[in-house]
Design a protein around this motif. Structure first.
Motif, PDB file in Angstrom:
ATOM      1  N   ILE A  70       0.837  -1.202   0.000  1.00  0.00           N
ATOM      2  CA  ILE A  70       0.000   0.000   0.000  1.00  0.00           C
ATOM      3  C   ILE A  70       0.871   1.250   0.000  1.00  0.00           C
ATOM      4  O   ILE A  70       0.611   2.224  -0.729  1.00  0.00           O
ATOM      5  CB  ILE A  70      -0.948  -0.008   1.212  1.00  0.00           C
ATOM      6  N   ALA A  71       1.923   1.243   0.806  1.00  0.00           N
ATOM      7  CA  ALA A  71       2.818   2.408   0.856  1.00  0.00           C
ATOM      8  C   ALA A  71       3.487   2.641  -0.490  1.00  0.00           C
ATOM      9  O   ALA A  71       3.597   3.788  -0.960  1.00  0.00           O
ATOM     10  CB  ALA A  71       3.868   2.205   1.946  1.00  0.00           C
ATOM     11  N   GLN A  72       3.934   1.562  -1.137  1.00  0.00           N
ATOM     12  CA  GLN A  72       4.566   1.688  -2.444  1.00  0.00           C
ATOM     13  C   GLN A  72       3.566   2.203  -3.482  1.00  0.00           C
ATOM     14  O   GLN A  72       3.902   3.064  -4.311  1.00  0.00           O
ATOM     15  CB  GLN A  72       5.135   0.342  -2.889  1.00  0.00           C
ATOM     16  N   ALA A  73       2.330   1.681  -3.440  1.00  0.00           N
ATOM     17  CA  ALA A  73       1.302   2.124  -4.387  1.00  0.00           C
ATOM     18  C   ALA A  73       0.978   3.600  -4.198  1.00  0.00           C
ATOM     19  O   ALA A  73       0.787   4.334  -5.178  1.00  0.00           O
ATOM     20  CB  ALA A  73       0.040   1.277  -4.219  1.00  0.00           C
ATOM     21  N   ALA A  74       0.924   4.055  -2.958  1.00  0.00           N
ATOM     22  CA  ALA A  74       0.625   5.464  -2.688  1.00  0.00           C
ATOM     23  C   ALA A  74       1.702   6.370  -3.268  1.00  0.00           C
ATOM     24  O   ALA A  74       1.399   7.448  -3.808  1.00  0.00           O
ATOM     25  CB  ALA A  74       0.481   5.693  -1.187  1.00  0.00           C
ATOM     26  N   ARG A  75       2.971   5.938  -3.175  1.00  0.00           N
ATOM     27  CA  ARG A  75       4.064   6.727  -3.760  1.00  0.00           C
ATOM     28  C   ARG A  75       4.004   6.689  -5.277  1.00  0.00           C
ATOM     29  O   ARG A  75       4.140   7.716  -5.953  1.00  0.00           O
ATOM     30  CB  ARG A  75       5.413   6.190  -3.264  1.00  0.00           C
ATOM     31  N   GLN A  76       3.789   5.508  -5.826  1.00  0.00           N
ATOM     32  CA  GLN A  76       3.809   5.322  -7.283  1.00  0.00           C
ATOM     33  C   GLN A  76       2.675   6.081  -7.964  1.00  0.00           C
ATOM     34  O   GLN A  76       2.847   6.601  -9.070  1.00  0.00           O
ATOM     35  CB  GLN A  76       3.718   3.830  -7.605  1.00  0.00           C
ATOM     36  N   HIS A  77       1.530   6.153  -7.314  1.00  0.00           N
ATOM     37  CA  HIS A  77       0.333   6.745  -7.941  1.00  0.00           C
ATOM     38  C   HIS A  77      -0.065   8.053  -7.264  1.00  0.00           C
ATOM     39  O   HIS A  77      -1.245   8.425  -7.264  1.00  0.00           O
ATOM     40  CB  HIS A  77      -0.819   5.745  -7.894  1.00  0.00           C
ATOM     41  N   ALA A  78       0.902   8.764  -6.733  1.00  0.00           N
ATOM     42  CA  ALA A  78       0.616   9.988  -5.979  1.00  0.00           C
ATOM     43  C   ALA A  78      -0.149  11.013  -6.807  1.00  0.00           C
ATOM     44  O   ALA A  78      -1.065  11.681  -6.300  1.00  0.00           O
ATOM     45  CB  ALA A  78       1.914  10.594  -5.449  1.00  0.00           C
ATOM     46  N   ALA A  79       0.197  11.164  -8.087  1.00  0.00           N
ATOM     47  CA  ALA A  79      -0.482  12.159  -8.926  1.00  0.00           C
ATOM     48  C   ALA A  79      -1.955  11.797  -9.116  1.00  0.00           C
ATOM     49  O   ALA A  79      -2.842  12.656  -9.016  1.00  0.00           O
ATOM     50  CB  ALA A  79       0.222  12.281 -10.272  1.00  0.00           C
ATOM     51  N   ALA A  80      -2.217  10.510  -9.381  1.00  0.00           N
ATOM     52  CA  ALA A  80      -3.601  10.075  -9.574  1.00  0.00           C
ATOM     53  C   ALA A  80      -4.390  10.200  -8.277  1.00  0.00           C
ATOM     54  O   ALA A  80      -5.572  10.586  -8.284  1.00  0.00           O
ATOM     55  CB  ALA A  80      -3.634   8.634 -10.073  1.00  0.00           C
ATOM     56  N   VAL A  81      -3.754   9.888  -7.152  1.00  0.00           N
ATOM     57  CA  VAL A  81      -4.420  10.043  -5.856  1.00  0.00           C
ATOM     58  C   VAL A  81      -4.819  11.508  -5.645  1.00  0.00           C
ATOM     59  O   VAL A  81      -5.948  11.814  -5.227  1.00  0.00           O
ATOM     60  CB  VAL A  81      -3.492   9.554  -4.718  1.00  0.00           C
ATOM     61  N   HIS A  82      -3.904  12.414  -5.967  1.00  0.00           N
ATOM     62  CA  HIS A  82      -4.213  13.849  -5.862  1.00  0.00           C
ATOM     63  C   HIS A  82      -5.399  14.217  -6.739  1.00  0.00           C
ATOM     64  O   HIS A  82      -6.299  14.967  -6.310  1.00  0.00           O
ATOM     65  CB  HIS A  82      -2.987  14.664  -6.276  1.00  0.00           C
TER      66      HIS A  82
END
Length: 523
Positions: free
Chosen positions: A175-187
């Protein structure tokens, strides 16, 4: 709850008029509120406002807490300086009378992504601060939802229970890796939620200032492919691979000879009880932020629900299983106080459902289209109502009233209808509207399609139909002065204009009086 005598219109915001393919929180929405105010309606009922996926059903949402970005007004974004107006000039042609969800997905979502990408340079300091405050205040659901949507995008829309196992299981490192990898989409997804809530709150405030309350909808079940199930798998009947083992539906009924197989995962109510129904309390709090009154869809599922093994192809081979019952509503009342809840008590209603509804004095529902299949004792006939009900000509699941009379009703129903109302049936929709307004039920709500006297072509949803639902839209020119005058006259003539009873006591107007003990009357 006790409600004054009042009336309103059922209209989902996607059905509002406008130039960009789908109803939104633009000026047309404010003009709609003005129409309600001029005709003395004090209720606007909407369907669930959550983000939709395959099938476009508002009852199959990706989240119980999030809003649908399709409803964001692009014109408002231009006015707020967050979008270049030239983008709107490049919009493709959209049909005016229906929603083409595929075209909306291909055009509007990329526009919203551009808004998110340019937010850092376009937004004012006040807007940026407001967004940051929104994210902090809603982090308890927003962080998970935004990551959920980002991962769906990254997996080409696959349901979460088909993702790699480490993501299904929400392993902390993954989950932590996914949050970093997809930070722009999360924003991007977080910004969409801020825009949705910001615009909806403006519109809701505008309605409330005009004495119009919003009736919203809480579906009892959530979609399998949702942030709700992904973040709370222990609360649902899922196996070790996160596949549903038992799913929701209803047995054969008015709408379908094989029942309705909804496919929603069922709750493990005993697990939810252990933590005091924490997830449900959060869900209700979120709904009360969006709405003034909430209708709980499929209320009977709290007394008992229809459980179907996940491998079944229809809902026939299911069974009734006891729900959480009074313990759930007692907990809600203890934690949140008396709540403005309407119980959708339709379908196969048994004495335990009626007892649960009456114990907590929740208004039930009456549907006039259901009233003509038996005889004078039918519980849906107006002369059998008591006050603590909401009467509808039909709901989003029914044909329009004109369509019902002309096509869906049986010969027996049409004959009973004509005899009951002493009419030849030429104006069936308005006959039912006036019956709803005239009835003793505290609230009367009418789909706009019936006010406009539209036929089956304007039906919102046909239960069991896989596609083609949820697309109807009205056009501004259809709200003619004649229709406005007719609606206003019915509202005032039958005592649903709140000004009529202002300053008068209960005996004079009856607007706040209660039924006898056991409020709710017949089921």
């Amino acid at each position: 709850m006790n409600y004054r005598r009042q009336s309103g219109i059922l209209l989902h915001p996607t059905s509002l008029p406008g130039p960009y393919g789908i109803g939104s929180f633009n000026q047309a929405a404010y003009q709609w509120v003005d129409f309600l105010h001029r005709t003395r309606q004090t209720l606007w009922q909407v369907l669930p406002l959550g983000p939709t996926g395959y099938g476009d059903s508002p009852y199959q949402s990706f989240s119980s807490f999030a809003g649908n970005p399709y409803l964001i007004s692009l014109e408002e974004l231009v006015a707020d300086g967050l979008l270049d107006g030239q983008v709107l000039e490049q919009a493709p042609p959209f049909p005016a009378d229906r929603v083409d969800y595929g075209a909306i997905y291909r055009w509007k979502l990329p526009v919203l992504r551009e808004v998110a990408n340019s937010f850092g340079r376009r937004a004012s300091p006040a807007q940026q601060e407001e967004f940051e405050h929104f994210c902090a205040e809603n982090a308890h659901w927003l962080d998970d939802f935004a990551l959920f949507m980002a991962l769906k995008d990254a997996h080409n829309g696959l349901p979460w229970n088909q993702w790699p196992m480490e993501l299904r299981a929400r392993e902390p490192q993954a989950i932590a890796q996914a949050a970093r990898q997809h930070a722009a989409a999360v924003h991007n997804h977080k910004l969409n939620q801020w825009l949705f809530y910001r615009q909806w709150q403006r519109l809701k405030d505008y309605a409330n200032q005009r004495d119009i309350q919003i009736i919203g909808d809480i579906p009892i079940f959530v979609a399998m492919d949702s942030s709700d199930t992904w973040t709370n798998p222990q609360g649902f009947h899922l196996d070790e691979a996160y596949q549903p083992t038992m799913v929701a539906g209803v047995p054969p009924d008015y709408f379908s000879a094989t029942g309705q197989l909804w496919g929603n995962p069922l709750y493990r109510w005993e697990r939810m009880k252990e933590d005091g129904y924490r997830w449900w309390l959060g869900r209700i709090r979120a709904a009360l932020r969006l709405y003034d009154i909430v209708r709980i869809d499929h209320f009977r599922g709290f007394a008992a629900y229809w459980e179907v093994p996940a491998q079944e192809e229809t809902a026939v081979n299911g069974r009734w299983v006891p729900g959480p019952g009074a313990d759930f509503f007692a907990t809600v009342r203890r934690e949140l106080g008396e709540l403005p809840i309407i119980a959708e008590d339709l379908g196969e209603i048994t004495p335990d459902v009626i007892a649960l509804r009456n114990q907590f004095q929740l208004p039930g529902m009456k549907i006039l289209q259901f009233a003509f299949s038996t005889d004078a004792s039918d519980k849906f006939l107006p002369h059998n109502y008591r006050r603590n009900f909401v009467v509808y000509t039909g709901t989003h699941d029914n044909d329009t009233s004109r369509g019902w009379y002309e096509h869906s009703a049986t010969d027996k129903e049409r004959d009973f209808f004509r005899r009951y109302f002493r009419t030849d049936g030429h104006d069936a929709a308005w006959t039912l509207i006036e019956a709803a307004m005239r009835s003793v039920a505290a609230m009367a709500v009418v789909p706009l399609q019936d006010v406009l006297n539209l036929g089956t072509e304007a039906r919102m949803n046909l239960p069991g139909r896989a596609s083609g639902n949820w697309t109807w839209r009205f056009q501004a020119h259809q709200l003619t002065p004649e229709i406005e005058a007719r609606l206003l006259e019915a509202t005032t003539l039958f005592g649903r204009d709140p000004a009529i009873y202002a300053g008068k006591d209960e005996e004079a107007g009856g607007q706040q009086g209660q039924d006898a003990p056991g409020i709710g009357g017949q089921g």
